[in-house]
Enzyme design. Structure first.
Site, PDB file in Angstrom:
ATOM      1  N   ALA A  83       1.216   1.796  -3.248  1.00  0.00           N
ATOM      2  CA  ALA A  83       0.802   0.713  -2.353  1.00  0.00           C
ATOM      3  C   ALA A  83      -0.056   1.269  -1.231  1.00  0.00           C
ATOM      4  O   ALA A  83       0.040   2.445  -0.875  1.00  0.00           O
ATOM      5  CB  ALA A  83       2.016  -0.017  -1.785  1.00  0.00           C
ATOM      6  N   ASP A  84      -0.884   0.401  -0.682  1.00  0.00           N
ATOM      7  CA  ASP A  84      -1.699   0.783   0.467  1.00  0.00           C
ATOM      8  C   ASP A  84      -1.928  -0.455   1.321  1.00  0.00           C
ATOM      9  O   ASP A  84      -2.176  -1.539   0.800  1.00  0.00           O
ATOM     10  CB  ASP A  84      -3.043   1.363   0.018  1.00  0.00           C
ATOM     11  CG  ASP A  84      -3.784   2.003   1.174  1.00  0.00           C
ATOM     12  OD1 ASP A  84      -3.362   3.095   1.609  1.00  0.00           O
ATOM     13  OD2 ASP A  84      -4.769   1.416   1.661  1.00  0.00           O
TER      14      ASP A  84
END
Length: 199
Positions: free
Chosen positions: A72-73
């Site tokens: 995730a970012d």
């Protein structure tokens, strides 16, 4: 056919993402992905965010080929510029000054890799800050909370008191859109029934 539980690997050292997986009963191990997060020339925020999530998942998928890897970012965008983690307290004060009394966008990309396949998506959320006085901003920065967070604030801590409203997935602002994550699991043939992930 009986369901078989699979190991979930979180390719992030974010304590918020760990908390969210635990919140919905998904056992997991943490293996932070070490990637270059530099923005490519001409790269727009949404593709950039998605690329980083996919790269984090891909790096760990090589090390965990039989496991489910979640990357995730999260990025904060104001005035068409990406606000990363502040480099120091002065930078945090500057960022919060830009966000004060205005609406900005938070993008969180999530990618799931399992046995050679990857599915990814990006959640877009609008966040509106209350007007903040200079003293309020400095006091918030002194708590230390802004220093390891994109955009210099956390929605789940003291920063919650600075926010007038959000439009979109609250958990995406925290760093992991849970409903979207479960949808990606299903796209890969994985099952989630309010607990461990299985196939």
């Amino acid at each position: 056919m009986n369901a078989t539980a699979v190991q979930v690997v979180l390719a992030s050292q974010s304590p918020r993402r760990r908390e969210l997986l635990s919140l919905v009963g998904i056992p997991h191990i943490v293996r932070p992905a070490d990637i270059d997060e530099t923005i490519l020339p001409g790269e727009q925020p949404e593709p950039h965010c998605k690329r980083l999530a996919e790269q984090k998942a891909a790096v760990l998928a090589l090390q965990h080929p039989e496991d489910v890897v979640v990357g995730a970012d999260t990025i904060v965008i104001c005035d068409n510029k990406i606000l990363g983690k502040p480099i120091d307290e002065a930078d945090a004060v500057s960022m919060l000054g830009k966000l004060s009394g205005r609406t900005h966008v938070v993008l969180t990309a999530v990618a799931v890799s399992f046995r050679g396949q990857t599915r990814s998506a990006v959640e877009k959320v609008s966040v509106t800050f209350l007007p903040l006085s200079d003293e309020s901003i400095r006091a918030y920065v002194r708590t230390g909370e802004p220093m390891d967070k994109a955009g210099a604030y956390g929605i789940q801590g003291f920063g919650a008191t600075n926010i007038e409203r959000i439009e979109g997935d609250y958990f995406a602002v925290m760093g992991l859109p849970l409903a979207r994550l479960i949808a990606l699991f299903r796209q890969l043939g994985l099952n989630y029934s309010y607990g461990p992930v299985s196939r």
